[in-house]
Scaffold this motif. Structure first.
Motif, PDB file in Angstrom:
ATOM      1  N   ASP A 285      32.708  47.188  32.269  1.00  0.00           N
ATOM      2  CA  ASP A 285      31.844  46.190  31.636  1.00  0.00           C
ATOM      3  C   ASP A 285      31.410  45.133  32.636  1.00  0.00           C
TER       4      ASP A 285
ATOM      5  N   ARG B  21      27.470  44.382  33.793  1.00  0.00           N
ATOM      6  CA  ARG B  21      26.864  43.054  33.738  1.00  0.00           C
ATOM      7  C   ARG B  21      26.551  42.498  35.134  1.00  0.00           C
TER       8      ARG B  21
ATOM      9  N   SER C  96      24.359  34.829  37.210  1.00  0.00           N
ATOM     10  CA  SER C  96      25.222  35.551  36.250  1.00  0.00           C
ATOM     11  C   SER C  96      26.184  36.503  36.963  1.00  0.00           C
TER      12      SER C  96
ATOM     13  N   PRO D 224      30.134  35.348  31.130  1.00  0.00           N
ATOM     14  CA  PRO D 224      30.901  36.081  30.115  1.00  0.00           C
ATOM     15  C   PRO D 224      32.344  35.572  30.054  1.00  0.00           C
TER      16      PRO D 224
ATOM     17  N   ASN E  70      28.902  37.943  24.466  1.00  0.00           N
ATOM     18  CA  ASN E  70      29.433  37.559  25.770  1.00  0.00           C
ATOM     19  C   ASN E  70      30.881  37.073  25.694  1.00  0.00           C
TER      20      ASN E  70
END
Length: 466
Positions: A238, A242, A101, A161, A190
């Motif tokens: 952001d 993440r 991720s 995302p 997302n």
């Protein structure tokens, strides 16, 4: 001092007092809306913006050919020329980063479908596929697939995302479209929509254009407005929250775009790049695409209009174009590089001039739709950060597999819905054929690869069977 008095003083200081010429004629609600709009403008820098626009429009064209050189081969990777083991290694690295991720995609979607003849965002356009899928849906499904492929390789449960930069014109329609389509199976948390800034259109003598008695003519600040928008909307924070380290940035209108392409991501990560660009070989010297090259030793995209004919036609020892690396607005950035741009280089981004026909109200308050260009829209381009890169790389891909932009309505010479549709169908035809399938036309006749495009055109895609 009232808010109106503050605005009046700022406009007068910027030489733009005419903006409030029709203020007494506006109703109370109109005045309030107009005042709010003016307060959102950067009035302190308005004079600078208007002067820069007028000066840039009047400046003679700048030729960079004496300072240009092609990108050196050692920073180039290629789907066509790199060895299979390297391509496999890069793909493995890309999927590894996706599985952790650490990769996000960012869509530049500020443009409307005006040239396509529709009043809504380009991403909502249906090119006429049998499935009737829009560009947004095609891209959403590709994100889902790359997540699934990474998870199947690494036993992970990853997220890629999707950040979508919109404009004042496209934000609300895009929000509504995604909601109505249940976010195409993606987790809404997302999908992060954010808005780029708008800037005033300016006359050739440096005056803000009024499109209504209480409305400034505004335009998005180009796809290079991304970097200011990342700051304005706290997108960098952001990304950090993440733990996203790598970003794949692309334009909405390319129907063949590979979302979070593992090979491209892996190539850039393996090379330790902070910034990378996908390119295609130019079809011919006059093809209207920018060229990725070096100017005075630093990476840059030079627009086709800035390259003299004789320079664009230069060829190497094997007959190849010297300046062949066509830019397709498909880029890799590290988060730390984007943070550096935001912190140190924002004010150094180049301004580009677009001369446009901008509707306006005249001194009597009458709406005029000009028949020839009358205004200047200042834009920034997403590739204008390339010169700030410490480790820039280039990755060459095959046009037929990765680039078919949608820009014009059917009837134009190129980049039409029909062309985009057939590009995707031809790609799918190649895939099923390489997997051992046979394509048949409406009469049951086998379609040979050389005839795929012709048959797709003739049978309007609905009568091609597998």
């Amino acid at each position: 001092m009232s808010r109106l008095d503050q605005v009046k003083r700022s406009l007068e200081a910027a030489g733009q007092a005419h903006v409030l010429r029709f203020w007494p004629e506006l109703g109370e609600e109109q005045q309030e809306d107009f005042l709010e709009e003016l307060l959102l403008l950067d009035l302190q820098r308005l004079r600078e913006h208007c002067q820069a626009a007028a000066e840039a429009a009047a400046a003679p064209p700048c030729s960079l050919d004496r300072d240009m050189e092609p990108v050196p081969p050692e920073i180039i990777g290629s789907v066509k020329w790199s060895d299979p083991s390297s391509l496999s290694r890069w793909e493995d690295e890309g999927f590894l980063q996706i599985s952790k991720s650490r990769v996000a995609v960012l869509l530049l979607a500020g443009g409307q479908g005006t040239r396509l003849g529709v009043p809504y965002p380009k991403g909502m356009f249906d090119v006429g596929l049998p499935s009737r899928k829009t560009l947004y849906q095609i891209q959403a499904e590709r994100i889902r697939k790359v997540q699934q492929l990474a998870d199947s390789r690494h036993g992970s449960s990853c997220t890629v995302p999707w950040y979508i930069m919109t404009s004042e014109f496209t934000l609300k329609p895009t929000q509504k479209f995604f909601k109505e389509n249940r976010y195409f199976g993606l987790d809404p948390s997302n999908i992060i929509l954010f808005e780029q800034r708008m800037v005033p259109a300016v006359t050739f003598d440096g005056k803000v254009i009024m499109e209504g008695k209480g409305k400034v003519a505004m335009a998005p600040d180009g796809n290079g407005g991304l970097y200011q928008a990342l700051v304005d909307n706290k997108v960098l924070e952001d990304l950090a929250r993440r733990s996203v380290d790598f970003l794949h940035v692309y334009c909405v209108d390319n129907i063949l775009v590979k979302m979070a392409d593992p090979v491209f991501i892996g190539f850039c990560v393996s090379r330790g790049a902070d910034c990378g660009a996908k390119v295609i070989a130019k079809a011919h010297p006059a093809e209207p695409v920018g060229v990725v090259c070096r100017v005075r030793g630093v990476p840059q995209v030079v627009e086709y209009s800035e390259i003299p004919k004789e320079t664009s036609e230069l060829r190497g020892p094997n007959g190849e174009l010297v300046y062949s690396a066509g830019n397709i607005c498909n880029h890799f950035f590290t988060r730390t590089f984007l943070e550096d741009v935001a912190e140190m280089f924002m004010d150094q981004l180049k301004q580009h001039v677009a001369i446009k026909k901008v509707p306006f109200v005249d001194s009597s308050g009458n709406l005029v739709k000009p028949t020839k260009p009358n205004g200047i829209k200042m834009e920034k381009f997403v590739f204008d950060v390339f010169p700030f890169s410490k480790n820039f790389v280039v990755f060459e891909v095959v046009r037929e597999d990765e680039f078919s932009p949608l820009k014009n309505a059917d009837g134009a010479d190129s980049d039409t819905p029909t062309a985009a549709r057939n590009s995707l169908l031809s790609q799918h035809s190649r895939w099923v054929s390489s997997a051992g399938a046979t394509l048949l036309d409406r009469d049951g006749t086998v379609i040979r690869p050389a005839s795929w495009s012709e048959t797709l055109q003739r049978d309007a895609i609905h009568d091609v069977y597998v």
